[in-house]
Write an enzyme that holds these catalytic residues in place. Structure first.
Site, PDB file in Angstrom:
ATOM      1  N   HIS A  28       0.842  -1.194   0.000  1.00  0.00           N
ATOM      2  CA  HIS A  28       0.000   0.000   0.000  1.00  0.00           C
ATOM      3  C   HIS A  28       0.882   1.251   0.000  1.00  0.00           C
ATOM      4  O   HIS A  28       1.296   1.722   1.060  1.00  0.00           O
ATOM      5  CB  HIS A  28      -0.911  -0.001   1.223  1.00  0.00           C
ATOM      6  CG  HIS A  28      -1.826  -1.190   1.283  1.00  0.00           C
ATOM      7  ND1 HIS A  28      -1.392  -2.444   1.652  1.00  0.00           N
ATOM      8  CD2 HIS A  28      -3.155  -1.313   1.004  1.00  0.00           C
ATOM      9  CE1 HIS A  28      -2.402  -3.286   1.602  1.00  0.00           C
ATOM     10  NE2 HIS A  28      -3.480  -2.634   1.215  1.00  0.00           N
ATOM     11  N   HIS A  68      -2.312  -1.393   7.095  1.00  0.00           N
ATOM     12  CA  HIS A  68      -1.930  -1.658   5.704  1.00  0.00           C
ATOM     13  C   HIS A  68      -0.804  -0.746   5.241  1.00  0.00           C
ATOM     14  O   HIS A  68      -0.102  -1.061   4.291  1.00  0.00           O
ATOM     15  CB  HIS A  68      -3.148  -1.503   4.783  1.00  0.00           C
ATOM     16  CG  HIS A  68      -3.818  -0.163   4.875  1.00  0.00           C
ATOM     17  ND1 HIS A  68      -4.850   0.081   5.764  1.00  0.00           N
ATOM     18  CD2 HIS A  68      -3.608   0.996   4.218  1.00  0.00           C
ATOM     19  CE1 HIS A  68      -5.252   1.343   5.627  1.00  0.00           C
ATOM     20  NE2 HIS A  68      -4.507   1.911   4.698  1.00  0.00           N
ATOM     21  N   PRO A 117      -6.628  -5.354  10.863  1.00  0.00           N
ATOM     22  CA  PRO A 117      -8.087  -5.235  10.921  1.00  0.00           C
ATOM     23  C   PRO A 117      -8.469  -3.825  11.358  1.00  0.00           C
ATOM     24  O   PRO A 117      -8.125  -3.402  12.468  1.00  0.00           O
ATOM     25  CB  PRO A 117      -8.480  -6.279  11.979  1.00  0.00           C
ATOM     26  CG  PRO A 117      -7.318  -7.223  12.052  1.00  0.00           C
ATOM     27  CD  PRO A 117      -6.115  -6.380  11.794  1.00  0.00           C
ATOM     28  N   GLY A 159     -11.091   4.349   7.202  1.00  0.00           N
ATOM     29  CA  GLY A 159     -11.635   3.028   7.475  1.00  0.00           C
ATOM     30  C   GLY A 159     -11.674   2.708   8.956  1.00  0.00           C
ATOM     31  O   GLY A 159     -12.638   2.109   9.453  1.00  0.00           O
ATOM     32  N   ILE A 190     -10.592   9.037   0.920  1.00  0.00           N
ATOM     33  CA  ILE A 190     -10.517   7.967  -0.070  1.00  0.00           C
ATOM     34  C   ILE A 190     -10.728   6.620   0.619  1.00  0.00           C
ATOM     35  O   ILE A 190     -10.159   6.344   1.674  1.00  0.00           O
ATOM     36  CB  ILE A 190      -9.145   7.965  -0.796  1.00  0.00           C
ATOM     37  CG1 ILE A 190      -9.035   9.167  -1.730  1.00  0.00           C
ATOM     38  CG2 ILE A 190      -8.932   6.678  -1.582  1.00  0.00           C
ATOM     39  CD1 ILE A 190      -9.979   9.127  -2.928  1.00  0.00           C
ATOM     40  N   HIS A 264      -4.134   3.198  -3.475  1.00  0.00           N
ATOM     41  CA  HIS A 264      -4.245   2.643  -2.123  1.00  0.00           C
ATOM     42  C   HIS A 264      -3.489   1.336  -1.959  1.00  0.00           C
ATOM     43  O   HIS A 264      -2.645   1.220  -1.075  1.00  0.00           O
ATOM     44  CB  HIS A 264      -5.717   2.420  -1.773  1.00  0.00           C
ATOM     45  CG  HIS A 264      -5.925   1.574  -0.557  1.00  0.00           C
ATOM     46  ND1 HIS A 264      -5.758   2.049   0.723  1.00  0.00           N
ATOM     47  CD2 HIS A 264      -6.285   0.263  -0.427  1.00  0.00           C
ATOM     48  CE1 HIS A 264      -5.989   1.072   1.584  1.00  0.00           C
ATOM     49  NE2 HIS A 264      -6.319  -0.019   0.916  1.00  0.00           N
ATOM     50  N   GLU A 405     -19.227  -4.490  23.852  1.00  0.00           N
ATOM     51  CA  GLU A 405     -18.454  -5.727  23.946  1.00  0.00           C
ATOM     52  C   GLU A 405     -17.194  -5.700  23.083  1.00  0.00           C
ATOM     53  O   GLU A 405     -16.124  -6.113  23.529  1.00  0.00           O
ATOM     54  CB  GLU A 405     -19.319  -6.931  23.536  1.00  0.00           C
ATOM     55  CG  GLU A 405     -20.421  -7.275  24.518  1.00  0.00           C
ATOM     56  CD  GLU A 405     -21.710  -6.532  24.249  1.00  0.00           C
ATOM     57  OE1 GLU A 405     -22.723  -6.858  24.884  1.00  0.00           O
ATOM     58  OE2 GLU A 405     -21.700  -5.620  23.368  1.00  0.00           O
ATOM     59  N   HIS A 467     -30.432 -16.010  23.285  1.00  0.00           N
ATOM     60  CA  HIS A 467     -29.483 -15.896  24.375  1.00  0.00           C
ATOM     61  C   HIS A 467     -28.888 -17.242  24.791  1.00  0.00           C
ATOM     62  O   HIS A 467     -28.161 -17.317  25.781  1.00  0.00           O
ATOM     63  CB  HIS A 467     -30.152 -15.243  25.589  1.00  0.00           C
ATOM     64  CG  HIS A 467     -30.297 -13.758  25.459  1.00  0.00           C
ATOM     65  ND1 HIS A 467     -30.956 -13.167  24.408  1.00  0.00           N
ATOM     66  CD2 HIS A 467     -29.846 -12.738  26.241  1.00  0.00           C
ATOM     67  CE1 HIS A 467     -30.925 -11.854  24.548  1.00  0.00           C
ATOM     68  NE2 HIS A 467     -30.252 -11.567  25.656  1.00  0.00           N
ATOM     69  N   ARG A 514     -24.777 -20.392  34.021  1.00  0.00           N
ATOM     70  CA  ARG A 514     -25.766 -19.580  34.731  1.00  0.00           C
ATOM     71  C   ARG A 514     -26.312 -20.343  35.935  1.00  0.00           C
ATOM     72  O   ARG A 514     -26.504 -19.780  37.011  1.00  0.00           O
ATOM     73  CB  ARG A 514     -26.920 -19.227  33.798  1.00  0.00           C
ATOM     74  CG  ARG A 514     -28.026 -18.444  34.499  1.00  0.00           C
ATOM     75  CD  ARG A 514     -29.309 -18.417  33.695  1.00  0.00           C
ATOM     76  NE  ARG A 514     -30.317 -17.585  34.341  1.00  0.00           N
ATOM     77  CZ  ARG A 514     -31.590 -17.543  33.990  1.00  0.00           C
ATOM     78  NH1 ARG A 514     -32.016 -18.263  32.977  1.00  0.00           N
ATOM     79  NH2 ARG A 514     -32.448 -16.777  34.635  1.00  0.00           N
TER      80      ARG A 514
END
Length: 977
Positions: A28, A68, A117, A159, A190, A264, A405, A467, A514
């Site tokens: 990149h 990247h 990520p 991103g 971009i 990119h 979470e 659940h 539980r």
């Protein structure tokens, strides 16, 4: 004040970055061209760092969230003296280099976390900044004010800020007032598709201001002084984190691609590279930078080096209390377990509640233990009564992550990356899906983060399928390097916590119930968790079967065992598997070592995926095959087969089926036993080949081997004859295998000896190369000679050369004799030899006399087959002794000649042979000495070998080739499977 040398350094960063991408033809280039001025400004004027001591505790942290753009990071680390050399830059994105496609923690010095990520970097950086604030407040309170005082800097892309996790983490960072967190937003408008406004028209600064952040806009991305001023202003802010929006041009300087999405993610190409270098007036060859530029860049880090040296001197004078805050010593699992009070057998607790009691005790013993929940503290047992962390109290120990979470999981990673704390976060297991990307990243980085996921099964009950987790255990277990533990009771919960905290080499998941569970285990040394991941709960001497379970189903397994004993007089062994993947690592391919070959049932309220190697048939797994239902937890469990009586009935059916199969085998006496043998060993090889085919070319030889072993064992167990393994390849390197003495098949009494190699040529499978096969040799009972030891010097020739060569002769003499008997010149002789260091001299000698050598990295059984069918003239060299028995059987069946002599490769192996029979160590065995009756050999291709085609897909089905060798000839059979 910016000078010419500064500008040259910026240009050098840009050129080194695009040179890396161009050299690799991958990467990149756009981000480095746009962000190089900001990166240089940060590293040369703002960042508190010391290349000679890249991990000192009070350094500033820098995270490239837009991973990247890694070429920019590597250029920075090279230019500023972090030990990355030019050859490392030239290895960009190449296997084994220090410069992988995205920055990797613990792989490249100076990289603070693995990114790639999008959204993960900025979110984990919030955790780093929180850890800094918490550590600084503790150190200050202990009288060492200012010892911890550093910032966390992030470069984030469009991103990163579009990803939902950035909203969660950004909101929490503002709420907590983390003023030492500074994010530079690479605002180039971009995305890969085109202009960012095609999909996002957010007011980014307005959004972050609503979170409680300060924001700064910098319009000129080339003005180093302006950028420095923005960083300094951000450092002066005390009212929350700061977002600096820097208006950049992606690919700046590229003549036809600047400002376009095309710059990119691919190399610029020779013409565009030339134009870019002309734009920057850069005349040097690729990867060449004048020394003056290095000198200028590296002179700027002297301030950081001095700060680091001064900090180290101050650290020496700190009290043990302060040092423990900065670098706590984490006790071993055994020591941690020793600080936890045992739970008594008469106490029934949900494991989420026993976890809470354990955490309360550990919080007193381990002041560095911190954590919280995603707004479920009471439900998950993480409301410990400790002070909350807030913008006005970083001394707190309970973190209210809110209903975030994913953000919570990333923050936990950041806290672990910063150091100084052991962190945990909790939510319901069904919501682990929200956490999964961050959990995976924790596993990739090997962080000692603890994820507490409660309400672990359909026993959740009334809340219904939304659940009730069904597939979640399997999904988490599929993540490599993740310790997923599902304790059966309070004492196993204590062992899980002791292991997860005391062994921070990988992240841990604690899967907790539980509903209340009786205490059925005792408290003690948790070493068993790492050793095998399981413990035997009930082990009667007269056991007729085994029930294996995990978590809250263990008590159901015990109830079933009691019912079977009281009502049927059947004793059953019960096993609790808390950490299944460790259990499978230890017992994969040799489950009989645990089950003693007894009928085995698995009980777990999740999907059955992954339990298949443990049982003879998938019918022997009581699992979930649908979503759950709404109702009382115990009623929902019983509805789906999870009750003591229903499990007992399932075990009765398993026992009956197996006993019936054995009885039916007596009715096969009218069949020709040899025909049954031939058919079933071919089928077993075909099943092993099918199982390993999924791993062809994927680099994972161990998984391929395990799959082949399991498939062959299951197939042979179905054979209506009796088989006993005399030779099982794999023992010498502790690979998965069928073990010597293992009895298979449903027939009565041992009838046939077998020597097996479920996957011969594992390296070929891993690399996707021809040569891998599955093979079984068989003969009447008592006719295979067992030899101890792992290695054997072997010689194989075809029928024409039988009697002409001896293993004791020199290789030169043997080659000459071979040429004479085959009526060939020495130059026409071809010999197959394993390509191993031990054969270097042998190969050299063969070639020195003019003969040809075919070097193979693996698979000498198939090499022998090639010799015996006339494709190669001979095989020589040291290989596995187990394969030697198979080769001897093949040679006897095809009328060739085999000679072998045990050749121990270590003192331990020699001692093993001598203790068995000292006289055999000098013997040379031929095929008739090793195989006393006429054998039959089945070989099935995996990747193609000689006369056998590789496994392929044809018309939607697998097409597999096998060879059956017997009575002096072989036949090739191809079939759809």
């Amino acid at each position: 004040m910016t000078n010419d040398n500064d500008q040259l350094c910026v240009t050098a960063l840009r050129m080194l970055s695009i040179d890396q991408v161009e050299h690799a033809n991958s990467g990149h280039p756009g981000l480095p061209l746009g962000l190089a001025p900001a990166a240089y400004t940060l590293f040369s004027r703002v960042l508190k760092h010391a290349p000679s001591d890249p991990t000192w505790a009070d350094r500033d942290r820098f995270v490239l969230s837009a991973g990247h753009g890694s070429a920019l990071v590597y250029s920075l680390l090279h230019l500023f003296g972090y030990g990355l050399e030019v050859q490392d830059l030239q290895g960009f994105r190449q296997l084994g280099s220090k410069t992988p496609g995205h920055p990797e923690y613990h792989h490249t010095t100076g990289v603070e976390m693995t990114t790639g990520p999008l959204g993960q970097g900025i979110s984990s950086a919030v955790g780093m900044a929180l850890a800094e604030a918490m550590m600084a407040s503790r150190v200050d309170a202990a009288g060492a004010k200012g010892v911890i005082d550093h910032h966390t800097y992030v470069f984030a892309s469009d991103g990163d800020l579009m990803e939902g996790i950035s909203h969660e983490a950004g909101s929490l960072a503002g709420h907590l007032g983390l003023n030492k967190l500074i994010v530079l937003f690479d605002s180039n408008n971009i995305t890969i598709t085109g202009d960012a406004t095609l999909s996002c028209t957010d007011n980014i600064r307005g959004r972050f201001e609503s979170y409680g952040w300060n924001t700064i806009l910098v319009e000129d991305h080339e003005d180093l002084d302006l950028i420095e001023s923005a960083f300094n202003k951000a450092r002066e802010n005390t009212g929350g984190p700061t977002l600096i929006e820097l208006r950049t041009v992606i690919g700046y300087g590229a003549p036809t691609k600047a400002g376009k999405s095309s710059v990119h993610g691919s190399a610029l190409g020779a013409k565009e590279i030339a134009g870019t270098k002309e734009f920057y007036k850069w005349t040097y060859p690729p990867f060449e930078v004048p020394q003056a530029i290095y000198d200028h860049a590296r002179s700027s880090v002297q301030k950081g080096e001095k700060l680091a040296a001064a900090w180290r001197e101050r650290y020496k004078e700190l009290s043990n209390e302060v040092r423990q805050i900065i670098s706590p010593v984490v006790p071993s699992p055994g020591e941690i377990a020793g600080s936890i009070k045992p739970f008594s057998p008469d106490k029934a607790l949900a494991t989420r509640i026993s976890s809470k009691e354990v955490l309360i005790q550990l919080s007193e013993a381990l002041p560095f233990l911190i954590g919280g929940s995603a707004d479920l503290a009471e439900s998950t047992g993480t409301n410990l009564g400790l002070d909350f962390v807030s913008s006005s109290n970083y001394l707190g120990r309970e973190i209210n992550f809110g209903i975030r979470e994913h953000g919570m999981a990333a923050l936990l990673n950041g806290i672990a990356l910063h150091g100084g704390f052991v962190a945990y976060g909790s939510t319901f297991l069904v919501f682990s899906d929200y956490c999964r990307p961050s959990v995976r990243l924790a596993a990739i980085m090997g962080l000692g983060v603890n994820f507490v996921f409660t309400h672990d099964s359909i026993a959740v009950g009334e809340d219904g399928p939304t659940h009730e987790p069904v597939e979640h255990l399997a999904a988490l277990r599929a993540i490599p390097n993740l310790r997923v533990m599902r304790p059966a009771d309070a004492n196993e919960t204590a062992a899980a916590w002791a292991t997860s905290i005391g062994d921070p080499s990988m992240p841990s998941v604690l899967v907790l119930s539980r509903q209340g569970l009786p205490t059925v285990t005792t408290h003690g040394d948790p070493a068993w968790v790492k050793d095998s991941g399981m413990q035997i709960i009930s082990d009667p001497q007269d056991a007729r079967g085994v029930i294996i379970s995990s978590g809250s189903e263990v008590v159901i397994a015990l109830e079933a065992a009691e019912i079977l004993k009281q009502n049927d007089g059947i004793s059953v062994r019960v096993v609790s598997v808390m950490w299944r993947e460790r259990f499978l690592d230890v017992y994969r391919g040799r489950i009989e070592a645990l089950t003693s070959g007894l009928p085995t049932l698995v009980v777990e309220a999740g999907i059955p995926l992954g339990w298949e190697p443990v049982v003879a048939s998938e019918a022997d797994i009581i699992a979930m095959h649908s979503y759950g239902a709404s109702g009382k937890g115990s009623e929902v469990q019983a509805h789906f087969g999870f009750s003591g009586e229903k499990v007992a009935q399932s075990f009765r059916e398993t026992l009956s089926r197996i006993e019936s199969t054995k009885k039916d085998s007596h009715d096969l006496e009218y069949l020709n036993a040899n025909l049954v043998l031939e058919r079933n060993i071919v089928l077993a090889c075909v099943d092993a080949a099918k199982a390993s085919f999924s791993k062809v070319g994927r680099g994972d030889r161990n998984s391929a081997d395990s799959l082949a072993v399991g498939a062959m064992r299951r197939a042979l167990n179905k054979a209506p004859i009796a088989l006993e393994v005399v030779i099982g390849e794999g023992e010498k390197d502790e690979a998965p295998m069928l073990y010597r003495g293992e009895r298979l098949g449903s027939g009565a009494g041992p009838t046939f000896d077998i020597a097996v190699d479920p996957l011969e040529g594992t390296n070929y499978v891993a690399k996707g190369q021809p040569g891998a096969v599955s093979v079984i040799a068989a003969a009447p009972r008592g006719t295979f000679k067992y030899l101890p030891g792992y290695y054997m010097d072997k010689m194989v020739v075809g029928s024409r050369a039988k009697g002409a060569l001896t293993l004791s002769n020199s290789i030169e003499s043997n080659v000459e004799a071979l040429a004479k008997v085959l009526d060939k010149s020495i130059g026409e002789i071809e010999i197959v030899v394993l390509d191993k260091p031990r054969h270097k001299e042998l190969i050299s000698r063969i070639r020195k006399i003019g003969a040809r050598v075919r070097e193979i990295p693996d698979g000498d059984v198939m090499g022998a087959f090639e010799v015996l069918v006339g494709h190669i003239d001979a095989l020589f060299g040291i290989g596995g002794a187990p394969e030697g028995i198979i080769m001897a059987a093949m040679t006897k069946a095809l009328g060739g000649e085999f000679q072998g002599q045990l050749t121990p490769q270590s003192d331990a192996e020699r001692a093993q042979i001598i203790s068995f029979d000292a006289s055999i160590i000098d013997n040379v065995f031929d095929q008739d000495a090793l195989i006393l009756a006429e054998p039959v050999v089945a070989i099935t291709s995996v990747t193609g070998a000689g006369v056998l085609e590789p496994v392929t897909y044809r018309d939607g089905s697998l097409y597999i080739s096998s060879a059956l060798i017997r009575n002096g000839s072989y036949s090739v059979v191809s079939q759809f499977a």
